[in-house]
Design an enzyme around this catalytic site. Structure first.
Site, PDB file in Angstrom:
ATOM      1  N   CYS A 178       0.839  -1.203   0.000  1.00 35.32           N
ATOM      2  CA  CYS A 178       0.000   0.000   0.000  1.00 35.32           C
ATOM      3  C   CYS A 178       0.872   1.250   0.000  1.00 35.32           C
ATOM      4  CB  CYS A 178      -0.922  -0.016   1.220  1.00 35.32           C
ATOM      5  SG  CYS A 178      -1.974   1.432   1.372  1.00 35.32           S
ATOM      6  N   CYS A 199      -5.939  -4.076   7.309  1.00 34.38           N
ATOM      7  CA  CYS A 199      -7.102  -3.192   7.415  1.00 34.38           C
ATOM      8  C   CYS A 199      -8.299  -3.708   6.633  1.00 34.38           C
ATOM      9  CB  CYS A 199      -6.737  -1.768   6.989  1.00 34.38           C
ATOM     10  SG  CYS A 199      -6.460  -1.556   5.210  1.00 34.38           S
TER      11      CYS A 199
END
Lengths: 47, 336
Positions: free
Chosen positions: B101, B198
């Site tokens: 990410c 997440c």
């Protein structure tokens, strides 16, 4: 890129990232492709 | 300068944005909407991705007194992070989606968009320190607070990316950041730290993978004898080094516990063996990413092999791979 561990590690999986440091400074990183197991000295001698 | 503060809704990024404003930067806050189907409320200690988190970030921006927007990065995140995570597991590898990410979203897609809009840097609440070396290159160092140090998940950033990044928390301790948030009236001061992945909201990675990749099957095999010790429902339920949940009926001949040593997704073979077989002292890697100059000589330094893992003394040698240069810099920064 190859990394010789002077202190061995346990349970390293391909896909994990190896991040390289020079002291506290980050030099770079790579994605682990192979983690080769330690061959104890003399393990292949007894055969 | 005009900077963009990525605000997850957590305490760290809120204080980072506030500090950037204190330094005199012209700060705009953004919250990255990364989930295609965001849940309304946080369950457990997730630090992003819900509507509640987005609202927390907005309130923090109001308190700091900066403009605030939500950027929908969910398609890009799904393609570059979630799908990569699935395909890596399907190939028997164990990826770290946070590095991915940072490499593809926060310091690539977001940074590109920020630069196109006239911003000069992205501010995040990561715990790492930046400094300019005597050679003029930006260096990234571990955070002062080693408990919170996040330089590992930033180890994929190139010089170009670092030159447009600000990490205002790198020289602070977490408890001081929480106290500062409280003093600043940021209501997120006592919000729990985020952990885990997440986009897997219940923390059950194995169950999530089974649902996404479908059930598989294969054999659990002894590393030395090749004896079939059991069957399983997909290699993605296993990680190298795993001991629990192997469901092998018979104990090993020596009575010692067995660990997962290898995964072969194509044949579905999970190889198990004793703990000693997990010991590694030689590693090869691909996709090198360099923060600065490429080491031309073997480097005697340390390596960290997992988030929050220990450092190992090591000698790192860069091969003469032809793809080395192609991998450097912004070659993976797709314009969109």
């Amino acid at each position: 890129m190859t990394i010789e561990l002077l202190e061995p590690a346990q349970g390293i999986a391909p896909g994990q990232a190896a991040v390289v440091y020079d002291g506290s400074r980050v030099v770079g990183s790579c994605t682990i492709t192979k983690a080769l197991r330690h061959q104890p000295v003399g393990s292949d001698v007894r055969a | 300068m005009r900077v963009l503060a990525a605000m997850s809704g957590g305490v760290d990024s809120a204080v980072a944005a506030a500090r950037a404003a204190d330094l005199g930067h012209d700060v705009t806050g953004i919250h990255l909407a990364l989930s295609r189907n965001p849940r309304s409320y946080r369950t457990g200690a997730r630090g992003c991705c819900t509507i509640e988190d987005s609202n927390d970030a907005r309130r923090a921006a109001d308190v700091i007194g900066i403009a605030f927007y939500v950027w929908d990065m969910s398609d890009r995140f799904h393609e570059d992070v979630v799908e990569d995570f699935m395909s890596e597991y399907a190939s028997g590898r164990t990826p770290n989606p946070c590095l991915r990410c940072n490499e593809k979203i926060k310091f690539a897609a977001v940074l590109d968009r920020a630069m196109a809009l006239g911003f000069e840097a992205v501010v995040t609440g990561h715990y790492a320190q930046l400094a300019t070396g005597r050679d003029g290159l930006i260096q990234m160092h571990r955070a002062v607070d080693m408990e919170k140090d996040q330089s590992y998940v930033l180890g994929v950033l190139t010089q170009e990316q670092l030159a447009h990044s600000l990490f205002p928390l790198g020289s602070s301790r977490k408890e001081d950041v929480r106290r500062e948030a409280d003093r600043r009236g940021l209501s997120v001061a006592n919000k729990p730290d985020s952990h885990d992945i997440c986009f897997i909201s219940d923390g059950d990675t194995s169950g999530w993978l089974r649902q996404k990749l479908g059930p598989g099957q294969g054999e659990i095999v002894d590393h030395a004898t090749g004896e079939v010790l059991g069957r399983h429902e997909g290699t993605h339920g296993f990680t190298i080094g795993q001991r629990k949940g192997l469901r092998i009926a018979r104990p090993a001949a020596d009575g010692k516990p067995r660990y997962v040593l290898d995964l072969e997704p194509v044949s579905g073979t999970v190889t198990v063996g004793p703990r000693e077989e997990l010991t590694v002292n030689h590693i090869t890697g691909c996709r090198p990413r360099w923060c600065g100059r490429v080491p031309t000589e073997p480097l005697r330094g340390t390596v960290q092999l997992r988030a929050h893992g220990e450092e190992h003394d090591a000698v790192v040698t860069v091969g003469k791979d032809a793809d080395l240069n192609a991998e450097r810099g912004g070659s993976n920064r797709r314009a969109r």
